[in-house]
Design an enzyme around this catalytic site. Sequence first.
Site, PDB file in Angstrom:
ATOM      1  N   HIS A  72     -78.987  -5.167 -21.695  1.00  0.00           N
ATOM      2  CA  HIS A  72     -77.646  -5.267 -22.283  1.00  0.00           C
ATOM      3  C   HIS A  72     -76.523  -5.208 -21.258  1.00  0.00           C
ATOM      4  O   HIS A  72     -75.343  -5.263 -21.618  1.00  0.00           O
ATOM      5  CB  HIS A  72     -77.443  -4.206 -23.376  1.00  0.00           C
ATOM      6  CG  HIS A  72     -77.279  -2.805 -22.890  1.00  0.00           C
ATOM      7  ND1 HIS A  72     -76.052  -2.176 -22.887  1.00  0.00           N
ATOM      8  CD2 HIS A  72     -78.160  -1.913 -22.416  1.00  0.00           C
ATOM      9  CE1 HIS A  72     -76.190  -0.936 -22.429  1.00  0.00           C
ATOM     10  NE2 HIS A  72     -77.462  -0.763 -22.140  1.00  0.00           N
ATOM     11  N   CYS A 105     -72.722   7.202 -21.351  1.00  0.00           N
ATOM     12  CA  CYS A 105     -73.657   8.221 -21.840  1.00  0.00           C
ATOM     13  C   CYS A 105     -73.049   9.616 -21.832  1.00  0.00           C
ATOM     14  O   CYS A 105     -73.554  10.522 -22.479  1.00  0.00           O
ATOM     15  CB  CYS A 105     -74.925   8.211 -20.991  1.00  0.00           C
ATOM     16  SG  CYS A 105     -75.789   6.639 -21.067  1.00  0.00           S
ATOM     17  N   GLN A 107     -77.520  -1.622 -13.229  1.00  0.00           N
ATOM     18  CA  GLN A 107     -76.241  -2.277 -12.945  1.00  0.00           C
ATOM     19  C   GLN A 107     -76.368  -3.427 -11.944  1.00  0.00           C
ATOM     20  O   GLN A 107     -75.462  -4.248 -11.859  1.00  0.00           O
ATOM     21  CB  GLN A 107     -75.233  -1.255 -12.399  1.00  0.00           C
ATOM     22  CG  GLN A 107     -74.862  -0.146 -13.362  1.00  0.00           C
ATOM     23  CD  GLN A 107     -74.054  -0.640 -14.556  1.00  0.00           C
ATOM     24  OE1 GLN A 107     -73.494  -1.731 -14.538  1.00  0.00           O
ATOM     25  NE2 GLN A 107     -74.005   0.163 -15.596  1.00  0.00           N
TER      26      GLN A 107
END
Length: 382
Positions: free
Chosen positions: A201, A329, A180
């Site tokens: 991503h 997730c 992050q």
Amino acid sequence: MATYLDVAATTRVDQRVADVVMHWMTEDFGNAGSRTHEYGTRAKRGVQRAREYLAATVAAEPDELIFTSGATESNNIALLGLAPYGERTGRRHIITSAIEHKAVLEPLEHLAGRGFEVDFLRPGSSGRISVDEVTERLRPDTLLVSLMHVNNETGVIQPVAELARRLRATPTYLHVDAAQGYGKLPSDLTAPIDMISISGHKIGAPKGIGALIVRRRAEMDDERVPLKPIMFGGGQEWGLRPGTLPVPLIMGLAKAAEIFQDERPEWEEGARALRTRLLQALESVRFRINGDQEHIVPHILNVTIEDVDAEALIVMLKDTAAIATGSACTSASYTPSHVLRAMGLPEEVASNGLRFSWVPVQASDLEVEELARIISKLQPRS
């Protein structure tokens, strides 16, 4: 279409990145491991340029970067790949935090089953781990500290740079999951961190590409972190990560990192402006912000709306804003956030945390007043 406010889960691929990826898929499509023709040579040169650029973004050397499929694989290589050295030397103590991503917590749980002792530090309501608490837990048999850079649910920045400087004088290695934080806080990652996990991503690159930085320590007998591979089948990436290099994705990652670096001042200004607008609109409802707002990235906001069920609110907002309750997730299970729980927050707060995360240019059309109006309809009057 709802405004996308879930970039902590993933980002849209930048069109400039997509163009680069397509070029390396359809024109310079060679295998970087092919040495007998120009197609392979061009691919190899491209990969080397990307490696040099990406390593330089964290003040590392090109041969200290290996390409992976993303931060999850990088985390697994760093944690599981160091385990044989720990077993061989009797150093089986690991320090981490209870707010790590599952891509760190689950490999460490696996190591605990192999006889490693893992200390899971809890940060308190701030969501920020204390460097002093980490160093107080150090022992002669402490092999590794693994601490994330930016929490994926709260956006709280962890003191990884200070911790790296403290640990450098010890034999304990430091691993940082920077999924992050990479690109957003570049100076932090130039600190002497032994291993850094990077995900593409989260910054506008395609899914399926990332990297692991493995720095040398010149002052130690064995300069390289003594990792062993966890997969087998080829000699790529110095034997640590076998498999044909995904040249188009690698070139896309390098292009995304370049764009983010060039445009970071504008990104930061826009992210802060949207945060201000959003918080001003939320003043019309009762809510609390989760996490230390003195140490926070500008594009992630975690809040709990008082007396409002988070899942019900997400459904109500589906045409206005695409938001999440926490990590993508674990979003299939509606259990309270393990991050907010580890912060010691009350059950009703931990169960109803909402994460807003954005790229400014993609969220400029957010109707913050409409969002607040929908929330107020669900919230009982006090």
